[in-house]
Design a protein around this motif. Structure first.
Motif, PDB file in Angstrom:
ATOM      1  N   LEU A   1      41.197  47.267 -33.865  1.00  0.00           N
ATOM      2  CA  LEU A   1      41.195  45.911 -34.395  1.00  0.00           C
ATOM      3  C   LEU A   1      42.354  45.144 -33.794  1.00  0.00           C
ATOM      4  O   LEU A   1      43.469  45.635 -33.764  1.00  0.00           O
ATOM      5  CB  LEU A   1      41.332  45.925 -35.921  1.00  0.00           C
ATOM      6  CG  LEU A   1      40.107  46.352 -36.726  1.00  0.00           C
ATOM      7  CD1 LEU A   1      40.441  46.313 -38.202  1.00  0.00           C
ATOM      8  CD2 LEU A   1      38.913  45.480 -36.441  1.00  0.00           C
ATOM      9  N   SER A   2      42.089  43.938 -33.318  1.00  0.00           N
ATOM     10  CA  SER A   2      43.163  43.109 -32.790  1.00  0.00           C
ATOM     11  C   SER A   2      43.982  42.552 -33.934  1.00  0.00           C
ATOM     12  O   SER A   2      43.574  42.603 -35.108  1.00  0.00           O
ATOM     13  CB  SER A   2      42.585  41.967 -31.961  1.00  0.00           C
ATOM     14  OG  SER A   2      41.900  41.066 -32.801  1.00  0.00           O
TER      15      SER A   2
ATOM     16  N   CYS B   1      39.785  41.761 -24.309  1.00  0.00           N
ATOM     17  CA  CYS B   1      40.107  43.192 -24.325  1.00  0.00           C
ATOM     18  C   CYS B   1      40.662  43.558 -25.693  1.00  0.00           C
ATOM     19  O   CYS B   1      40.886  42.692 -26.540  1.00  0.00           O
ATOM     20  CB  CYS B   1      41.103  43.553 -23.214  1.00  0.00           C
ATOM     21  SG  CYS B   1      42.834  43.252 -23.609  1.00  0.00           S
ATOM     22  N   GLY B   2      40.884  44.861 -25.904  1.00  0.00           N
ATOM     23  CA  GLY B   2      41.348  45.329 -27.200  1.00  0.00           C
ATOM     24  C   GLY B   2      42.824  45.621 -27.271  1.00  0.00           C
ATOM     25  O   GLY B   2      43.278  46.241 -28.234  1.00  0.00           O
TER      26      GLY B   2
ATOM     27  N   CYS C   1      40.892  48.818 -23.923  1.00  0.00           N
ATOM     28  CA  CYS C   1      42.285  48.535 -23.572  1.00  0.00           C
ATOM     29  C   CYS C   1      42.686  49.586 -22.556  1.00  0.00           C
ATOM     30  O   CYS C   1      43.100  50.690 -22.915  1.00  0.00           O
ATOM     31  CB  CYS C   1      43.189  48.568 -24.794  1.00  0.00           C
ATOM     32  SG  CYS C   1      44.927  48.246 -24.375  1.00  0.00           S
ATOM     33  N   ARG C   2      42.548  49.262 -21.284  1.00  0.00           N
ATOM     34  CA  ARG C   2      42.789  50.220 -20.201  1.00  0.00           C
ATOM     35  C   ARG C   2      44.128  49.905 -19.538  1.00  0.00           C
ATOM     36  O   ARG C   2      44.308  48.851 -18.956  1.00  0.00           O
ATOM     37  CB  ARG C   2      41.656  50.150 -19.181  1.00  0.00           C
ATOM     38  CG  ARG C   2      41.827  51.119 -18.007  1.00  0.00           C
ATOM     39  CD  ARG C   2      40.681  50.983 -17.021  1.00  0.00           C
ATOM     40  NE  ARG C   2      39.429  51.413 -17.640  1.00  0.00           N
ATOM     41  CZ  ARG C   2      38.256  50.856 -17.376  1.00  0.00           C
ATOM     42  NH1 ARG C   2      38.168  49.835 -16.552  1.00  0.00           N
ATOM     43  NH2 ARG C   2      37.162  51.314 -17.966  1.00  0.00           N
TER      44      ARG C   2
ATOM     45  N   CYS D   1      41.692  46.942 -14.782  1.00  0.00           N
ATOM     46  CA  CYS D   1      42.582  47.311 -15.884  1.00  0.00           C
ATOM     47  C   CYS D   1      42.886  46.101 -16.761  1.00  0.00           C
ATOM     48  O   CYS D   1      42.756  44.948 -16.340  1.00  0.00           O
ATOM     49  CB  CYS D   1      43.897  47.883 -15.355  1.00  0.00           C
ATOM     50  SG  CYS D   1      43.687  49.213 -14.171  1.00  0.00           S
ATOM     51  N   ASP D   2      43.323  46.362 -17.975  1.00  0.00           N
ATOM     52  CA  ASP D   2      43.749  45.305 -18.900  1.00  0.00           C
ATOM     53  C   ASP D   2      45.260  45.133 -18.900  1.00  0.00           C
ATOM     54  O   ASP D   2      45.764  44.095 -19.319  1.00  0.00           O
ATOM     55  CB  ASP D   2      43.260  45.633 -20.311  1.00  0.00           C
ATOM     56  CG  ASP D   2      41.748  45.765 -20.365  1.00  0.00           C
ATOM     57  OD1 ASP D   2      41.059  44.839 -19.914  1.00  0.00           O
ATOM     58  OD2 ASP D   2      41.256  46.808 -20.825  1.00  0.00           O
ATOM     59  N   GLU D   3      45.961  46.144 -18.445  1.00  0.00           N
ATOM     60  CA  GLU D   3      47.419  46.100 -18.335  1.00  0.00           C
ATOM     61  C   GLU D   3      47.813  46.898 -17.097  1.00  0.00           C
ATOM     62  O   GLU D   3      47.352  48.017 -16.901  1.00  0.00           O
ATOM     63  CB  GLU D   3      48.058  46.715 -19.586  1.00  0.00           C
ATOM     64  CG  GLU D   3      49.567  46.791 -19.552  1.00  0.00           C
ATOM     65  CD  GLU D   3      50.121  47.515 -20.774  1.00  0.00           C
ATOM     66  OE1 GLU D   3      49.768  47.128 -21.901  1.00  0.00           O
ATOM     67  OE2 GLU D   3      50.881  48.484 -20.596  1.00  0.00           O
TER      68      GLU D   3
END
Length: 331
Positions: free
Chosen positions: A3-4, A51-52, A130-131, A274-276
């Motif tokens: 959950l964000s 993204c998560g 969330c990668r 990627c997300d980060e």
């Protein structure tokens, strides 16, 4: 499912509203309160988030400089369904390698996807993902950095060319999920690592097909591994269109016979899957010396060949300054 923060806030608002109904159901503002709660709750849970990740993600940035360059419609990797090249990409690619016809390319692609998976990869961005990715270069600034655990803590660890892990685990980590390379820089891989081929020429695509099957190609620019140890189901090929996009959009290079470095292509690959993104082992050491961490003696590089090292450094600095990526420079 993660959950964000926004969704957690919505849950808190909803619970508060339920409590309020006990005491406010006769209040003249009760109906207005119900409308506000319903709208907030619905928007918070139905809005599609990029993204998560709780700390934000690349796709959510509002930075105009980044948004003017980042193209999520360009696939980083080849699949059977996206393999056709526009004429401008074909022309650019041919100038890198010498003259090749579209027929030869088509034949090479058909043979390639008889051997490796033909489906697309990593087009799954969304609120449930969330990668985190570590893009690990080969700079000497990794030595005595003790970044190993930090690198291994990422979901994906992307390495390049022949950069070794064994004997350097404390500084470079022990985990490798992807290794980006071309025939002349190839190394054998274990069964769990993805090979990501950089096809600077059509022969590179033909080589990976051969190296995973018959081993007939033993020389490209010079002698190469003819029978490669790698998991066929984990082999991928970077899309020539993606390489051209990095070349023209991120580096603004018009010269036909130049191309981005392996390191910069690896970084851009990370930005798109990627997300980060966390970057290690790029640039000179603290003394300004350029060398690889696995070399016996530091060796100064006099130039960057066909790569535009200055433009790449400027782009990386800008991405860092705008908090798009995090760069770890060693000590």
């Amino acid at each position: 499912m993660r959950l964000s923060v926004q969704k957690l806030v919505c849950v808190i608002i909803l619970l508060s509203a339920i409590i309020c109904t006990i005491t406010l159901n006769k209040d003249p503002y009760y109906e207005d309160l119900k409308k506000i709660v319903n709208i907030t709750f619905t928007e918070g849970f139905l809005r599609k988030e990029p993204c998560g990740c709780l700390e934000g993600c690349l796709a959510a940035t509002e930075d105009e400089w980044f948004k003017n360059r980042f193209r999520d419609d360009i696939p980083p990797l080849l699949s059977l369904g996206n393999s056709e090249l526009p004429d401008n990409i074909t022309n650019w690619w041919q100038h890198l390698q010498g003259t090749k016809t579209k027929t030869e390319y088509k034949q090479a692609i058909e043979e390639l996807f008889k051997v490796i998976p033909k489906e697309g990869h990593y087009r799954d961005a969304g609120p449930d993902r969330c990668r985190t990715c570590a893009v690990v270069g080969n700079s000497g600034n990794l030595l005595e950095s003790h970044y190993g655990p930090l690198i291994d803590n990422n979901d994906f660890v992307i390495r390049m060319n022949k950069g070794p892990v064994e004997g350097f685990e404390d500084d470079v980590g022990s985990k490798t999920t992807h290794r980006i390379m071309y025939p002349e820089s190839a190394v054998h891989l274990d069964n769990t690592t993805h090979l990501v081929l950089l096809p600077f020429k059509l022969l590179d695509i033909e080589w990976v097909t051969s190296a995973l099957t018959t081993g007939r190609i033993k020389k490209t620019r010079f002698k190469v591994i003819d029978k490669l140890q790698a998991n066929k189901d984990k082999v991928m090929v970077m899309h020539p269109t993606f390489m051209h996009y990095v070349h023209t959009t991120w580096l603004h290079i018009k010269a036909r016979r130049s191309y981005p470095s392996t390191g910069f292509l690896a970084l851009m690959f990370g930005l798109h899957i990627c997300d980060e993104v966390n970057v290690f082992g790029f640039g000179a050491d603290s003394r300004g010396t350029w060398y690889h961490y696995f070399e016996g003696l530091p060796k100064r590089f006099r130039g960057t060949g066909k790569h535009s090292g200055g433009l790449e450094t400027t782009a990386i600095k800008e991405l860092t300054k705008r908090n798009i990526i995090t760069v770890y420079k060693g000590w």
